[in-house]
Write an enzyme that holds these catalytic residues in place. Structure first.
Site, PDB file in Angstrom:
ATOM      1  N   GLU A  48      52.974  35.864 196.836  1.00 46.03           N
ATOM      2  CA  GLU A  48      53.647  36.943 196.125  1.00 46.03           C
ATOM      3  C   GLU A  48      54.377  37.806 197.138  1.00 46.03           C
ATOM      4  O   GLU A  48      53.966  37.906 198.277  1.00 46.03           O
ATOM      5  CB  GLU A  48      52.611  37.778 195.353  1.00 46.03           C
ATOM      6  CG  GLU A  48      51.875  36.978 194.288  1.00 46.03           C
ATOM      7  CD  GLU A  48      50.685  37.721 193.691  1.00 46.03           C
ATOM      8  OE1 GLU A  48      50.694  37.933 192.476  1.00 46.03           O
ATOM      9  OE2 GLU A  48      49.770  38.082 194.453  1.00 46.03           O
ATOM     10  N   THR A  65      36.127  31.410 189.192  1.00 42.20           N
ATOM     11  CA  THR A  65      36.906  31.665 187.975  1.00 42.20           C
ATOM     12  C   THR A  65      38.240  30.937 188.046  1.00 42.20           C
ATOM     13  O   THR A  65      38.727  30.398 187.041  1.00 42.20           O
ATOM     14  CB  THR A  65      37.131  33.180 187.794  1.00 42.20           C
ATOM     15  OG1 THR A  65      35.870  33.828 187.839  1.00 42.20           O
ATOM     16  CG2 THR A  65      37.813  33.490 186.472  1.00 42.20           C
ATOM     17  N   ALA A  66      38.826  30.886 189.240  1.00 46.27           N
ATOM     18  CA  ALA A  66      40.130  30.221 189.410  1.00 46.27           C
ATOM     19  C   ALA A  66      40.027  28.732 189.098  1.00 46.27           C
ATOM     20  O   ALA A  66      40.961  28.136 188.549  1.00 46.27           O
ATOM     21  CB  ALA A  66      40.638  30.422 190.830  1.00 46.27           C
ATOM     22  N   GLY A 110      41.009  37.200 191.744  1.00 49.42           N
ATOM     23  CA  GLY A 110      39.566  37.237 191.502  1.00 49.42           C
ATOM     24  C   GLY A 110      38.853  36.156 192.284  1.00 49.42           C
ATOM     25  O   GLY A 110      39.290  35.775 193.369  1.00 49.42           O
ATOM     26  N   SER A 111      37.761  35.642 191.705  1.00 42.68           N
ATOM     27  CA  SER A 111      36.921  34.716 192.464  1.00 42.68           C
ATOM     28  C   SER A 111      37.428  33.282 192.386  1.00 42.68           C
ATOM     29  O   SER A 111      38.084  32.891 191.421  1.00 42.68           O
ATOM     30  CB  SER A 111      35.486  34.772 191.943  1.00 42.68           C
ATOM     31  OG  SER A 111      35.413  34.080 190.711  1.00 42.68           O
ATOM     32  N   CYS A 163      39.767  42.073 199.267  1.00 38.75           N
ATOM     33  CA  CYS A 163      39.771  40.651 199.643  1.00 38.75           C
ATOM     34  C   CYS A 163      40.234  40.445 201.080  1.00 38.75           C
ATOM     35  O   CYS A 163      40.027  39.393 201.660  1.00 38.75           O
ATOM     36  CB  CYS A 163      40.640  39.853 198.679  1.00 38.75           C
ATOM     37  SG  CYS A 163      42.319  40.511 198.552  1.00 38.75           S
ATOM     38  N   GLU A 195      45.166  34.389 193.511  1.00 34.28           N
ATOM     39  CA  GLU A 195      44.848  35.097 194.755  1.00 34.28           C
ATOM     40  C   GLU A 195      43.343  35.312 194.766  1.00 34.28           C
ATOM     41  O   GLU A 195      42.811  36.061 193.965  1.00 34.28           O
ATOM     42  CB  GLU A 195      45.612  36.420 194.827  1.00 34.28           C
ATOM     43  CG  GLU A 195      45.751  36.933 196.256  1.00 34.28           C
ATOM     44  CD  GLU A 195      44.579  37.790 196.690  1.00 34.28           C
ATOM     45  OE1 GLU A 195      43.754  37.311 197.507  1.00 34.28           O
ATOM     46  OE2 GLU A 195      44.456  38.911 196.201  1.00 34.28           O
ATOM     47  N   ASN A 242      38.398  45.660 191.971  1.00 35.91           N
ATOM     48  CA  ASN A 242      38.274  46.376 193.256  1.00 35.91           C
ATOM     49  C   ASN A 242      39.402  47.372 193.513  1.00 35.91           C
ATOM     50  O   ASN A 242      39.184  48.441 194.056  1.00 35.91           O
ATOM     51  CB  ASN A 242      38.130  45.386 194.420  1.00 35.91           C
ATOM     52  CG  ASN A 242      39.326  44.455 194.535  1.00 35.91           C
ATOM     53  OD1 ASN A 242      39.968  44.095 193.548  1.00 35.91           O
ATOM     54  ND2 ASN A 242      39.627  44.046 195.745  1.00 35.91           N
TER      55      ASN A 242
END
Length: 488
Positions: free
Chosen positions: A469, A236-237, A232-233, A288, A254, A156
């Site tokens: 972060e 996936t995390a 990402g999503s 996001c 994140e 994105n």
């Protein structure tokens, strides 16, 4: 045809300071036309292995440089990106579908600033020291780089989020293997061409292109990559967490958001409406931090809705390279289909679509007829339990609902699995502080949106991620701490 494939841009992996061709490639599309315009390496274990080896080899020299030396190199890289700002902006807009205006004013300046910011912050960290007079001891801490950092960034905000990871990683003395999204790899590849000129030694930054399933997985599973930073999503995390558990890796994740905007009846609508349009539809809603649930206090609900929809209809959707366009193309055909399905579900559940998808007609220029476009879409009267109010849509769609009391809206705002960002609109500061404290959200903006001080922690609660972060937070993540005790 042959002629066509000659015209395609072909990317190569960047390993140990050299561009390396790959044995197989993935098609990457121009979202505003629907055409394949680029070939991206389909890397896997071998390529990741080579990149990790290069990063390991470069680590001793890079990690022994002083913070000041690394700082000067990061600043030089920022200069080079700024010098090529227009070329980077054009490439980002073409590759991702975002408007040229957004790429020029947000993505690329921020990518350069990420390097400047960590070039500066790395010079200002202090370690702790305590004394135990009775024992004749003093203690101090030491921070050293971790090693090879695995960095996985999304489609994105391609260069913006890649540099947000690379900058702190190398500022702290780590070396890097990064994997950008296979859908938006061009600006990462362009940046590789600047590394040597900036004075980044070979092997300090390696970029391996490819899919999450192949290249990402190889990176996450590599025993010599002690640390993974991923944006990402949530799905996936979860996979990254499972795959990295046997290696006890350090993770910064994140993830998505389902961010509420809470608008009280004492909000200044002249500020609130333009900002909430931005927070709903900027970058096609593919941020996001976008607000996709707008809670409006009943006293101003009708007025807000009327003005909000009127203004949303003025946003121009079309060719991203047209400077007057506000909404560009969505990332892919599949993503567009997914978002359209959310709008259909809302309609099937009895919600009202007030503008945008399926309500207004979209006129596109001749060259963009096959592109992945959607008008800014506002949905009202959606139930809280609807998937449109629970799941991250990640497109130019926002849901507007009414609320009565402060207590009620806090409960409803918190009633999703995510907790990344929230916005509050009110002129009552007591109320602002009360509500901000109780929202389960890593970031809360009041009477504004997306105003970032990079010094301060960024990240989410609940399913929106793990870790933070920022100046201090990134420094802590990308370094190992050691406590040393000396008896004198």
């Amino acid at each position: 045809t042959m002629a066509q494939s000659k015209a395609l841009l072909v990317l190569e992996n960047f390993i140990g300071g050299k561009f390396v061709p790959c044995s197989s490639y993935i098609d990457s599309y121009n979202p505003s036309t629907g055409d394949v315009y680029c070939k991206v390496p389909d890397s896997g274990k071998e390529e990741v292995e080579a990149a990790v080896q290069a990063a390991k080899d470069a680590f001793p020299i890079w990690s022994s440089k002083s913070p000041l030396e690394r700082s000067q190199i990061l600043n030089k890289l920022a200069d080079l990106i700024e010098h090529d700002l227009e070329a980077f902006a054009q490439a980002e807009s073409k590759d991702q579908g975002k408007t040229i205006t957004f790429a020029r004013t947000v993505d690329i300046p921020r990518a350069a600033y990420n390097f400047r910011f960590f070039a500066s912050s790395i010079l200002h960290h202090v370690t702790e020291c305590t004394e135990m007079a009775t024992m004749g001891c003093m203690h101090y801490t030491l921070r050293t780089p971790v090693g090879v950092a695995g960095l996985i960034s999304p489609w994105n905000l391609p260069l913006y989020l890649l540099t947000w990871k690379i900058a702190p990683a190398i500022a702290c003395g780590n070396t890097v293997v990064a994997k950008p999204s296979e859908m938006t790899s061009v600006t990462a590849w362009m940046m590789c061409k600047l590394l040597e000129k900036a004075g980044v030694p070979h092997g300090v930054v390696n970029i391996v292109f490819g899919t999450g399933a192949k290249a990402g997985e190889a990176l996450v599973c590599h025993p010599d990559v002690p640390l993974i930073s991923f944006t990402g999503s949530t799905l996936t995390a979860q996979r990254i967490t499972e795959k990295s558990a046997p290696h006890c890796k350090r993770l910064s994740l994140e993830l998505g958001g389902k961010n509420p905007a809470i608008i009280f009846d004492d909000a200044d609508l002249s500020q609130c409406i333009p900002t909430t349009l931005r927070s709903s539809f900027a970058n096609q809603g593919e941020i996001c931090l976008c607000t996709s649930r707008i809670f409006v206090q009943r006293g101003i609900y009708n007025e807000f809705l009327k003005r909000f929809v009127e203004e949303a209809k003025k946003w121009k959707t079309g060719n991203p390279s047209d400077p007057t366009v506000n909404v560009g193309a969505l990332i892919s055909k599949e993503h567009l289909e997914k978002i359209r399905n959310y709008v259909k579900k809302a309609q099937a559940e009895g919600a009202r679509v007030l503008c945008g998808e399926g309500v207004d007609s979209l006129a596109l220029p001749p060259g963009n007829q096959k592109g992945y476009f959607m008008l800014p879409t506002v949905i009202a009267e959606v139930k809280d339990e609807s998937c449109c109010m629970q799941e991250e849509i990640f497109g130019p769609v926002t849901c507007v609902v009414a609320f009565d009391t402060e207590e009620e809206v806090i409960k409803r705002a918190n009633g999703v699995k995510y907790g990344l960002a929230a916005t509050i609109w009110s002129s009552n500061m007591g109320r602002v502080h009360r509500v901000a404290r109780r929202l389960q959200s890593g970031l809360v903006w009041t009477n504004c949106w997306l105003v970032r001080d990079l010094n301060l922690p960024f990240g989410g609660m609940k399913a929106s991620g793990i870790g933070r972060e920022g100046a201090k937070d990134s420094y802590e993540f990308f370094t190992e701490v050691k406590t040393i005790t000396i008896k004198h």
